[in-house]
Design a protein around this motif. Sequence first.
Motif, PDB file in Angstrom:
ATOM      1  N   ALA A  62      26.388  41.728  37.682  1.00 36.60           N
ATOM      2  CA  ALA A  62      26.225  40.565  38.556  1.00 36.60           C
ATOM      3  C   ALA A  62      27.559  39.914  38.872  1.00 36.60           C
ATOM      4  O   ALA A  62      27.700  39.224  39.887  1.00 36.60           O
ATOM      5  CB  ALA A  62      25.295  39.546  37.902  1.00 36.60           C
ATOM      6  N   LEU A  63      28.548  40.132  38.016  1.00 41.13           N
ATOM      7  CA  LEU A  63      29.865  39.535  38.188  1.00 41.13           C
ATOM      8  C   LEU A  63      30.932  40.600  37.973  1.00 41.13           C
ATOM      9  O   LEU A  63      30.808  41.439  37.071  1.00 41.13           O
ATOM     10  CB  LEU A  63      30.059  38.400  37.169  1.00 41.13           C
ATOM     11  N   TYR A  64      31.953  40.575  38.824  1.00 41.35           N
ATOM     12  CA  TYR A  64      33.060  41.514  38.674  1.00 41.35           C
ATOM     13  C   TYR A  64      34.254  40.850  38.000  1.00 41.35           C
ATOM     14  O   TYR A  64      34.902  41.453  37.142  1.00 41.35           O
ATOM     15  CB  TYR A  64      33.468  42.048  40.049  1.00 41.35           C
ATOM     16  N   ALA A  65      34.549  39.619  38.368  1.00 45.73           N
ATOM     17  CA  ALA A  65      35.701  38.925  37.782  1.00 45.73           C
ATOM     18  C   ALA A  65      35.589  37.433  38.030  1.00 45.73           C
ATOM     19  O   ALA A  65      35.035  36.989  39.041  1.00 45.73           O
ATOM     20  CB  ALA A  65      37.004  39.459  38.379  1.00 45.73           C
ATOM     21  N   VAL A  66      36.147  36.643  37.097  1.00 42.89           N
ATOM     22  CA  VAL A  66      36.237  35.193  37.259  1.00 42.89           C
ATOM     23  C   VAL A  66      37.567  34.750  36.676  1.00 42.89           C
ATOM     24  O   VAL A  66      38.042  35.309  35.680  1.00 42.89           O
ATOM     25  CB  VAL A  66      35.056  34.471  36.557  1.00 42.89           C
ATOM     26  N   SER A  67      38.188  33.762  37.289  1.00 43.28           N
ATOM     27  CA  SER A  67      39.515  33.344  36.834  1.00 43.28           C
ATOM     28  C   SER A  67      39.674  31.835  36.887  1.00 43.28           C
ATOM     29  O   SER A  67      38.986  31.136  37.641  1.00 43.28           O
ATOM     30  CB  SER A  67      40.607  33.994  37.694  1.00 43.28           C
ATOM     31  N   ARG A  95      54.165  34.280  39.123  1.00 39.57           N
ATOM     32  CA  ARG A  95      52.699  34.390  39.091  1.00 39.57           C
ATOM     33  C   ARG A  95      52.312  35.527  38.151  1.00 39.57           C
ATOM     34  O   ARG A  95      52.798  36.643  38.283  1.00 39.57           O
ATOM     35  CB  ARG A  95      52.132  34.661  40.483  1.00 39.57           C
ATOM     36  N   VAL A  96      51.400  35.221  37.218  1.00 39.31           N
ATOM     37  CA  VAL A  96      50.996  36.203  36.213  1.00 39.31           C
ATOM     38  C   VAL A  96      49.480  36.171  36.063  1.00 39.31           C
ATOM     39  O   VAL A  96      48.873  35.092  36.069  1.00 39.31           O
ATOM     40  CB  VAL A  96      51.657  35.911  34.844  1.00 39.31           C
ATOM     41  N   GLY A  97      48.876  37.357  35.927  1.00 38.93           N
ATOM     42  CA  GLY A  97      47.451  37.460  35.641  1.00 38.93           C
ATOM     43  C   GLY A  97      47.245  37.988  34.238  1.00 38.93           C
ATOM     44  O   GLY A  97      47.766  39.052  33.887  1.00 38.93           O
ATOM     45  N   VAL A  98      46.493  37.244  33.403  1.00 37.22           N
ATOM     46  CA  VAL A  98      46.338  37.582  31.988  1.00 37.22           C
ATOM     47  C   VAL A  98      44.852  37.696  31.642  1.00 37.22           C
ATOM     48  O   VAL A  98      44.107  36.721  31.814  1.00 37.22           O
ATOM     49  CB  VAL A  98      46.991  36.505  31.088  1.00 37.22           C
ATOM     50  N   PRO A  99      44.406  38.848  31.142  1.00 36.36           N
ATOM     51  CA  PRO A  99      42.997  38.971  30.738  1.00 36.36           C
ATOM     52  C   PRO A  99      42.723  38.197  29.452  1.00 36.36           C
ATOM     53  O   PRO A  99      43.567  38.148  28.550  1.00 36.36           O
ATOM     54  CB  PRO A  99      42.822  40.478  30.530  1.00 36.36           C
ATOM     55  N   THR A 100      41.558  37.596  29.339  1.00 34.99           N
ATOM     56  CA  THR A 100      41.210  36.824  28.149  1.00 34.99           C
ATOM     57  C   THR A 100      39.712  36.566  28.148  1.00 34.99           C
ATOM     58  O   THR A 100      38.996  36.946  29.082  1.00 34.99           O
ATOM     59  CB  THR A 100      41.960  35.479  28.139  1.00 34.99           C
TER      60      THR A 100
END
Length: 412
Positions: A139-144, A173-178
């Motif tokens: 239902a969801l691919y990604a949220v930030s 600009r940085v994208g960090v998974p958590t």
Amino acid sequence: MDDRAALVLTGGGARAAYQVGVLWAVRELWGRRAENPFPILCGTSAGAINAVALASHCQHFDQSVRRLAWIWRHFHAHHIYRSDTLSVTKSALAWGGTLLWGWLLKRGPRSLLDNAPLRALLNEKVDFAGIGRAIESGALYAVSATCSGYATGESLTFYEAAESVRPWRRAARVGVPTRLNAEHLLASSAIPFVFPAIRINREYFGDGSMRQLAPVSPAVHMGATRILVIGAGRAKDETRRSRGDSYPSPAQIAGHALSSIFLDSLAVDLERLARINSTVDKIPPQLREELGIGLKPIETLAISPSERLDHLAARHFKALPLPMRVMLRGVGAGSRSGSAVLSYLLFEQSYTRALIDLGYRDAMMRRAELIQFLRLDPATVKASYRPRRSGFGAMTAEQDAEIESEIGALSA
């Protein structure tokens, strides 16, 4: 390539109630189907709170929007920050003492307002574990949620997503998974000076709108092919020049500074994206593939207020608790010229309901564009939609009770 729609919700404190009105219109156009029309959800500041709240229950989009709308329609300032006489007085004395005797103090006050109630509200109302379940179910691919690092000056986007979404690093600009939690939302919505910075790992973070040069970029990095942006910024006529004979009040200066933080970069980023789309459109797809050009046009639709929100806030100034009115009037926020700062802090239901109503009406004015963006059949939507004379803001007590009952059933 999969067609993934993204929803980008910007910052703006109490102004984020406007986003709920637009979402209510989307909900009506989308119908009662459970599917989530936005597999990618990106938010900054108060927009991050809305985005994550939607993500936590996005397996049932209709119910998720209803839940979010009910909360925003029943907001009071004490749900977000301590607004009682004792707390406001202590804050005023602490800041005054810092100005007079700061050289004697080892540490000054961390913020103007104490947002401990917001932490409790987030932990109570947002099912953070539901994000993982939504990703697993598809239902969801990604949220930030985007924050700003005080030590590095970088714009950090903390995201929870499917394994195919990879971390990214660009200039500042940085994208960090958590695993997202309340601390990320408190950090993303920590308006400078107003709310305290939040420490995550080794760094303190503040409002994600600070130094966010490309608000739309997290959605692009996470694989969006079309993006709906709901702003909470200037109306089209808000930039008209006007005569100013008196010296600006502290509230007027603060409002101008907050507008620079929350609003200006979004318009620039959308213009940049439009130019890139225009350039890419001129290169045939086959030639792009032969030359190894990975760029593809990204469809965008932006909806923002049709009225000045500072003027709207000024009409609801008296809804604030008396201690807050006294403090804000002292810095000039009680006047129309200083009401911009008020529009970010007025978490009272008379104002948030007016914002929701405005968002609903603005979205329905763009109804044809929304239908096209959502890939809906216009004939089906026309058959199911009945316009309201007074908009969403005129919801009856019976409808409120119905939503409250649904929320109770969902929480059980």
